[in-house]
Scaffold this active site. Structure first.
Site, PDB file in Angstrom:
ATOM      1  N   HIS A  43      -2.330  -0.031   7.505  1.00 13.77           N
ATOM      2  CA  HIS A  43      -2.799  -1.124   6.637  1.00 13.77           C
ATOM      3  C   HIS A  43      -1.721  -1.493   5.631  1.00 13.77           C
ATOM      4  O   HIS A  43      -1.006  -0.637   5.123  1.00 13.77           O
ATOM      5  CB  HIS A  43      -4.141  -0.804   5.970  1.00 13.77           C
ATOM      6  CG  HIS A  43      -4.161   0.369   5.057  1.00 13.77           C
ATOM      7  ND1 HIS A  43      -3.840   0.272   3.716  1.00 13.77           N
ATOM      8  CD2 HIS A  43      -4.463   1.674   5.270  1.00 13.77           C
ATOM      9  CE1 HIS A  43      -3.977   1.472   3.156  1.00 13.77           C
ATOM     10  NE2 HIS A  43      -4.338   2.345   4.073  1.00 13.77           N
TER      11      HIS A  43
ATOM     12  N   ASP B 220      -2.213  -3.227   2.791  1.00 11.31           N
ATOM     13  CA  ASP B 220      -2.607  -3.274   1.381  1.00 11.31           C
ATOM     14  C   ASP B 220      -2.497  -1.894   0.730  1.00 11.31           C
ATOM     15  O   ASP B 220      -2.485  -0.865   1.410  1.00 11.31           O
ATOM     16  CB  ASP B 220      -4.035  -3.822   1.228  1.00 11.31           C
ATOM     17  CG  ASP B 220      -5.084  -2.961   1.929  1.00 11.31           C
ATOM     18  OD1 ASP B 220      -4.820  -2.499   3.054  1.00 11.31           O
ATOM     19  OD2 ASP B 220      -6.167  -2.728   1.334  1.00 11.31           O
TER      20      ASP B 220
ATOM     21  N   ASP C 162       0.509   5.875   1.553  1.00 15.76           N
ATOM     22  CA  ASP C 162      -0.745   5.197   1.925  1.00 15.76           C
ATOM     23  C   ASP C 162      -0.589   3.704   1.758  1.00 15.76           C
ATOM     24  O   ASP C 162      -0.879   3.166   0.716  1.00 15.76           O
ATOM     25  CB  ASP C 162      -1.886   5.739   1.060  1.00 15.76           C
ATOM     26  CG  ASP C 162      -3.231   5.155   1.445  1.00 15.76           C
ATOM     27  OD1 ASP C 162      -3.335   4.609   2.544  1.00 15.76           O
ATOM     28  OD2 ASP C 162      -4.165   5.243   0.628  1.00 15.76           O
TER      29      ASP C 162
ATOM     30  N   GLU D  20      -7.929  -2.604   3.812  1.00 15.45           N
ATOM     31  CA  GLU D  20      -8.504  -1.282   4.080  1.00 15.45           C
ATOM     32  C   GLU D  20      -9.052  -0.648   2.812  1.00 15.45           C
ATOM     33  O   GLU D  20     -10.109  -0.027   2.821  1.00 15.45           O
ATOM     34  CB  GLU D  20      -7.435  -0.362   4.700  1.00 15.45           C
ATOM     35  CG  GLU D  20      -7.968   0.930   5.303  1.00 15.45           C
ATOM     36  CD  GLU D  20      -8.061   2.103   4.331  1.00 15.45           C
ATOM     37  OE1 GLU D  20      -8.637   3.130   4.700  1.00 15.45           O
ATOM     38  OE2 GLU D  20      -7.564   1.983   3.186  1.00 15.45           O
ATOM     39  N   GLU D  21      -8.318  -0.830   1.728  1.00 14.19           N
ATOM     40  CA  GLU D  21      -8.684  -0.142   0.486  1.00 14.19           C
ATOM     41  C   GLU D  21      -9.963  -0.697  -0.145  1.00 14.19           C
ATOM     42  O   GLU D  21     -10.508  -0.097  -1.063  1.00 14.19           O
ATOM     43  CB  GLU D  21      -7.530  -0.205  -0.524  1.00 14.19           C
ATOM     44  CG  GLU D  21      -6.232   0.464  -0.036  1.00 14.19           C
ATOM     45  CD  GLU D  21      -6.343   1.983   0.108  1.00 14.19           C
ATOM     46  OE1 GLU D  21      -7.409   2.542  -0.187  1.00 14.19           O
ATOM     47  OE2 GLU D  21      -5.343   2.602   0.525  1.00 14.19           O
TER      48      GLU D  21
ATOM     49  N   ASP E 288      -4.778   5.979  13.939  1.00 13.67           N
ATOM     50  CA  ASP E 288      -4.741   5.413  12.594  1.00 13.67           C
ATOM     51  C   ASP E 288      -4.180   6.456  11.634  1.00 13.67           C
ATOM     52  O   ASP E 288      -3.959   7.608  12.018  1.00 13.67           O
ATOM     53  CB  ASP E 288      -6.166   5.003  12.169  1.00 13.67           C
ATOM     54  CG  ASP E 288      -6.198   4.147  10.904  1.00 13.67           C
ATOM     55  OD1 ASP E 288      -5.132   3.630  10.490  1.00 13.67           O
ATOM     56  OD2 ASP E 288      -7.300   3.989  10.332  1.00 13.67           O
TER      57      ASP E 288
ATOM     58  N   HIS F 157      -3.052   7.657  -3.957  1.00 11.92           N
ATOM     59  CA  HIS F 157      -3.815   6.803  -4.897  1.00 11.92           C
ATOM     60  C   HIS F 157      -3.531   7.196  -6.352  1.00 11.92           C
ATOM     61  O   HIS F 157      -4.237   6.770  -7.256  1.00 11.92           O
ATOM     62  CB  HIS F 157      -5.331   6.857  -4.666  1.00 11.92           C
ATOM     63  CG  HIS F 157      -5.774   6.183  -3.413  1.00 11.92           C
ATOM     64  ND1 HIS F 157      -7.056   5.748  -3.200  1.00 11.92           N
ATOM     65  CD2 HIS F 157      -5.101   5.846  -2.280  1.00 11.92           C
ATOM     66  CE1 HIS F 157      -7.162   5.196  -2.007  1.00 11.92           C
ATOM     67  NE2 HIS F 157      -5.979   5.256  -1.422  1.00 11.92           N
TER      68      HIS F 157
HETATM   69 ZN   LIG Z   1      -4.872   4.325   3.648  1.00 11.18          ZN
END
Ligand SMILES: [Zn+2]
Length: 493
Positions: free
Chosen positions: A123, A125, A158, A192-193, A219, A463
């Site tokens: 992803h 984003d 991520d 995705e987030e 994934d 994150h």
């Molecule tokens: Zn992710």
């Protein structure tokens, strides 16, 4: 003196005890390693430009906003332009479809249309960086700086490593004139987030309408753990064969309010607080689900003797194992549908008893338990019809577990052994939600694995603050995807 009947009891207890020990030892010594031997492959050269590309990708702030109407379209368009110019072969030789403007599908047609395609996901984003935390970063979160062999920035792990890692791999293979026998899809979502509603779900819908049935899907997910699996010093590559479901329940109460100088028997706050405490005091029971059972089967034999005895004798020692898992939040999350109150709202003034109180409780659901099961249990625990229970908008049932014998699993695992020969491999339950949960209409074999290392230190940056990836890890990720594509698309069926 021991009485003869006492002696008899003692002797039979002793016999049972010796028998149990013998069974346990037998189970332990026949608890064979599940690790396969695969010869490592020589490390291919990765062009020096690759890490610069990753660094540039990080400087484009493709941040997901909780409000989808507030998408920073300029950043996503810049990101599209960046990958278009950085990967000219992929851009000119692969079919590219834009889904809902921002998500991307690259289609690399295989030579043999009778073979099912492989889907590699990522992803584009990233999560935002809280204003108050910007100063805490050693290097700016969208600076893409490379310092002491580390690439810093939001998205480093991520999940720009998957997007850029896959694109580098494809570009490299294209430059060598490689031809896959089966079609490869690269599917990159843009939201995705915030739940993947406009990205992943629409990508899946598009591929489903095209009649795509995939051999397997890979994934992001967990990674190669260093020091994160208790009892194992070696690196462990954890391949997510399942992930937990997700539901947020909104609890609300409306009662009579009033002045705080004359409180009634119960206020909305009292009622709601009691309900939330009940939920916390009555956690869902521990349960060993298929992926966790697989995890124990694959890693138990690699553990030191005492743990090995326990994992080899789950029929007897399961409660002991469950207790030790439950000691850590991450272990506990593997065994339980978890209960986490995340929002609690009531009141606006110190001397006014509010009429209403609202709370949101987030549940991460084990495979085999449904959202309805969670709702039923919550309703019966609270057992108070003054509390209205509603559902949040982003809910997902826990998908079924994927096979550990499939072509997909074996290819993913064997490629890990080729590129990271020092790592053990194991199936695993991913406790967070990924976009891959939407891909089951395309394949039963959906896996989650990111080919990078995570340590107790770097996992906190996920994150969080100082998200970073070593250049070495990034280059190995490219080597992994190159080899995975080769293995998945050129092996004999
Ligand atoms: Zn992710």
């Amino acid at each position: 003196m021991i009485r003869p009947d006492m002696k008899k009891i003692f002797l039979s207890l002793l016999t049972i005890f010796i028998f149990l020990i013998a069974v346990m030892l037998f189970n332990t010594f026949t608890f064979d390693s599940q690790q396969v031997h695969v010869d490592p492959v020589p490390k291919i050269d990765i062009p020096a430009s690759a890490k610069e590309h990753m660094s540039q990708a990080i400087t484009i702030p493709t941040v997901s906003n909780e409000d989808p109407s507030k998408i920073d379209s300029a950043a996503f368009f810049r990101f599209h332009e960046f990958i278009k110019t950085t990967y000219p072969l992929a851009d000119s030789l692969l079919g590219i479809t834009k889904i809902n403007t921002f998500s991307l599908i690259y289609e690399w047609k295989g030579t043999d249309p009778s073979l099912k395609p492989v889907i590699l996901m990522g992803h584009m984003d990233v999560v935002p960086v809280a204003e108050e935390n910007i100063d805490k970063w050693d290097h700016p979160p969208f600076g893409g700086e490379i310092r002491n062999g580390m690439i810093y920035g939001r998205g480093a792990i991520d999940d720009k490593v998957s997007v850029i890692g896959n694109l580098e791999a494809v570009e490299l293979l294209l430059s060598r004139g490689f031809q896959p026998n089966r079609t490869i899809y690269l599917c990159f979502g843009h939201d995705e987030e915030i739940g993947g509603i406009n990205g992943a779900t629409a990508i899946v819908e598009h591929l489903k309408n095209k009649g795509v049935k995939a051999e397997f899907v890979l994934d992001e997910g967990f990674a190669i753990s260093q020091g994160l699996v208790p009892g194992i010093d070696k690196d462990v590559a954890l391949i997510g064969t399942a992930e937990k479901g997700f539901v947020s329940l909104k609890l609300s109460v409306a009662l009579e309010g009033g002045h705080s100088s004359m409180p009634g028997e119960e206020s909305a706050i009292d009622v709601l607080a009691r309900a939330v405490v009940k939920l916390k005091d009555n956690p869902f029971p521990a349960e060993v689900t298929q992926p966790v059972n697989d995890f124990m089967d694959h890693l138990g034999p690699e553990m030191p003797f005492t743990q090995k005895v326990a994992f080899a004798n789950r029929w007897l020692l399961e409660p002991v194992i469950m207790n030790s898992f439950s000691e850590s939040a991450s272990g506990s999350a593997m065994l339980h549908t978890t209960t986490a109150p995340t929002i609690f709202n009531a009141g606006i003034k110190e001397n006014v008893i509010p009429y209403t109180a609202n709370a949101t409780v987030n549940f991460r659901i084990l495979p085999g338990t449904s959202i309805q099961d969670v709702k039923n249990r919550v309703a019966s625990l609270i057992n108070d019809d003054r509390i209205v229970i509603g559902e949040g908008s982003f809910n997902s049932e826990a998908p079924q577990s994927s096979s550990t014998d499939s072509h997909g699993f074996v290819t993913i695992r064997n490629t890990i052994k080729e590129i990271f020969p020092e790592a053990l491999t194991s199936p695993n339950l991913v406790v967070g939600a990924t976009d891959s949960r939407y891909y089951y209409p395309l394949s039963d074999d959906v896996y989650r694995f990111t080919p990078i290392h995570l340590t107790p230190e770097t996992i906190k940056t996920f994150h969080g603050i100082n998200e970073r990836l070593s250049v070495e890890d990034f280059e190995n990720a490219i080597r992994y995807y190159v080899r995975l594509i080769e293995n998945a698309t050129s092996s004999i069926e």
